[in-house]
Design a protein around this motif. Sequence first.
Motif, PDB file in Angstrom:
ATOM      1  N   UNK A  79     -36.335  41.994  25.039  1.00 46.74           N
ATOM      2  CA  UNK A  79     -36.882  43.241  24.501  1.00 46.74           C
ATOM      3  C   UNK A  79     -38.243  42.953  23.878  1.00 46.74           C
ATOM      4  N   UNK A  80     -39.241  43.739  24.260  1.00 45.19           N
ATOM      5  CA  UNK A  80     -40.621  43.526  23.800  1.00 45.19           C
ATOM      6  C   UNK A  80     -41.123  44.737  23.047  1.00 45.19           C
ATOM      7  N   UNK A  81     -41.788  44.498  21.924  1.00 51.19           N
ATOM      8  CA  UNK A  81     -42.419  45.594  21.188  1.00 51.19           C
ATOM      9  C   UNK A  81     -43.525  45.012  20.317  1.00 51.19           C
ATOM     10  N   UNK A  82     -44.581  45.796  20.129  1.00 54.08           N
ATOM     11  CA  UNK A  82     -45.688  45.358  19.288  1.00 54.08           C
ATOM     12  C   UNK A  82     -45.389  45.562  17.806  1.00 54.08           C
ATOM     13  N   UNK A  83     -44.382  46.362  17.526  1.00 56.16           N
ATOM     14  CA  UNK A  83     -44.017  46.698  16.146  1.00 56.16           C
ATOM     15  C   UNK A  83     -43.038  45.675  15.564  1.00 56.16           C
ATOM     16  N   UNK A 100     -26.256  39.611  23.417  1.00 56.80           N
ATOM     17  CA  UNK A 100     -27.326  38.608  23.422  1.00 56.80           C
ATOM     18  C   UNK A 100     -28.647  39.174  23.941  1.00 56.80           C
ATOM     19  N   UNK A 101     -29.454  39.736  23.053  1.00 55.09           N
ATOM     20  CA  UNK A 101     -30.760  40.288  23.412  1.00 55.09           C
ATOM     21  C   UNK A 101     -31.844  39.437  22.759  1.00 55.09           C
ATOM     22  N   UNK A 102     -32.803  38.983  23.536  1.00 47.94           N
ATOM     23  CA  UNK A 102     -33.945  38.231  23.003  1.00 47.94           C
ATOM     24  C   UNK A 102     -35.067  39.217  22.693  1.00 47.94           C
ATOM     25  N   UNK A 103     -35.370  39.398  21.425  1.00 47.57           N
ATOM     26  CA  UNK A 103     -36.389  40.360  20.999  1.00 47.57           C
ATOM     27  C   UNK A 103     -37.680  39.625  20.675  1.00 47.57           C
ATOM     28  N   UNK A 104     -38.771  40.030  21.330  1.00 47.71           N
ATOM     29  CA  UNK A 104     -40.060  39.353  21.209  1.00 47.71           C
ATOM     30  C   UNK A 104     -41.106  40.344  20.714  1.00 47.71           C
ATOM     31  N   UNK A 105     -41.803  40.000  19.654  1.00 48.99           N
ATOM     32  CA  UNK A 105     -42.900  40.841  19.179  1.00 48.99           C
ATOM     33  C   UNK A 105     -44.198  40.399  19.850  1.00 48.99           C
ATOM     34  N   UNK A 110     -49.996  39.553  27.067  1.00 48.09           N
ATOM     35  CA  UNK A 110     -50.141  38.167  26.605  1.00 48.09           C
ATOM     36  C   UNK A 110     -48.847  37.498  26.169  1.00 48.09           C
ATOM     37  N   UNK A 111     -47.796  38.253  25.926  1.00 40.07           N
ATOM     38  CA  UNK A 111     -46.600  37.671  25.318  1.00 40.07           C
ATOM     39  C   UNK A 111     -45.615  37.089  26.319  1.00 40.07           C
ATOM     40  N   UNK A 112     -45.766  37.422  27.604  1.00 40.67           N
ATOM     41  CA  UNK A 112     -44.774  37.003  28.601  1.00 40.67           C
ATOM     42  C   UNK A 112     -45.438  36.305  29.778  1.00 40.67           C
ATOM     43  N   UNK A 156     -49.092  49.550  31.842  1.00 39.51           N
ATOM     44  CA  UNK A 156     -47.795  49.157  32.387  1.00 39.51           C
ATOM     45  C   UNK A 156     -47.819  49.157  33.916  1.00 39.51           C
ATOM     46  N   UNK A 157     -48.410  50.196  34.498  1.00 42.66           N
ATOM     47  CA  UNK A 157     -48.512  50.266  35.965  1.00 42.66           C
ATOM     48  C   UNK A 157     -49.286  49.074  36.517  1.00 42.66           C
ATOM     49  N   UNK A 158     -50.374  48.716  35.851  1.00 42.36           N
ATOM     50  CA  UNK A 158     -51.218  47.614  36.333  1.00 42.36           C
ATOM     51  C   UNK A 158     -50.532  46.262  36.147  1.00 42.36           C
ATOM     52  N   UNK A 159     -49.719  46.132  35.093  1.00 48.22           N
ATOM     53  CA  UNK A 159     -49.067  44.852  34.801  1.00 48.22           C
ATOM     54  C   UNK A 159     -47.784  44.644  35.597  1.00 48.22           C
ATOM     55  N   UNK A 160     -47.208  45.723  36.126  1.00 46.07           N
ATOM     56  CA  UNK A 160     -45.889  45.653  36.748  1.00 46.07           C
ATOM     57  C   UNK A 160     -45.774  44.605  37.856  1.00 46.07           C
TER      58      UNK A 160
END
Length: 238
Positions: A79-83, A100-105, A110-112, A156-160
Amino acid sequence: MVKSPVSSPAPVRGSASARGRASQRLWRLPGVYAPQADTHLLSRALRLEGVSGLDVLDVGTGSGALALHAAHLGAHVTALDISRRAIWSTRLNALRARRPVRAVRGDLETSLTGRRFDLVVSNPPYVPSPDPTPPAQGAERAWDAGTDGRHVLDRLCDAAPALLRPHGVLLVVHSALNGTERTLTRLDQAGLRTKVVDRALVPYGPVLRGRLDWLRDRGLIDPGAAEEELVVIRAERV
């Protein structure tokens, strides 16, 4: 209901009581987006897609509702969020649900770096705003997305393609106010095979109701209209 601070979901098909119980079980820090009609519409698409055993990424996870739903269905979830508040809310909800969810800020680009997924799901900010610059903080960051509501959608469309494995799938929900064909075209141009897999008409929420004059002046809403269309788009990397 669109992205707004109201926690009650608008009605979509299915058991309202079951959706209500699921939403009430989620804990949220102040300012974290509450599950609403768009969340439930995307949850249904996620269930129909079938995610057991897949590596799933939830972009803009908020309270973690979609991430937890995917984990409940047997997926391996990031799970990704900037907040920061969203990440802490998601971690606590995953702990309470024993999922078991891996939450990444962090940021989408850049984060993945280097990671690819079988399925990416996202309920991004998409509400058009008179302010062309999306907010950097506050609850509004969960729904305001520039004058066309596409600040995060286009990214999101460009990164997909870089996020998806071969035959990986993106599921994204947004309002038809953002331009459904614009999203389909952008994803097509990125080399993905696209289609709309679900739609729902929902009453305007408090955020849109507060901007009706501005939205009508821009030609985004017809005079007298009281509902908006939500769409779920599926895009597959081929």
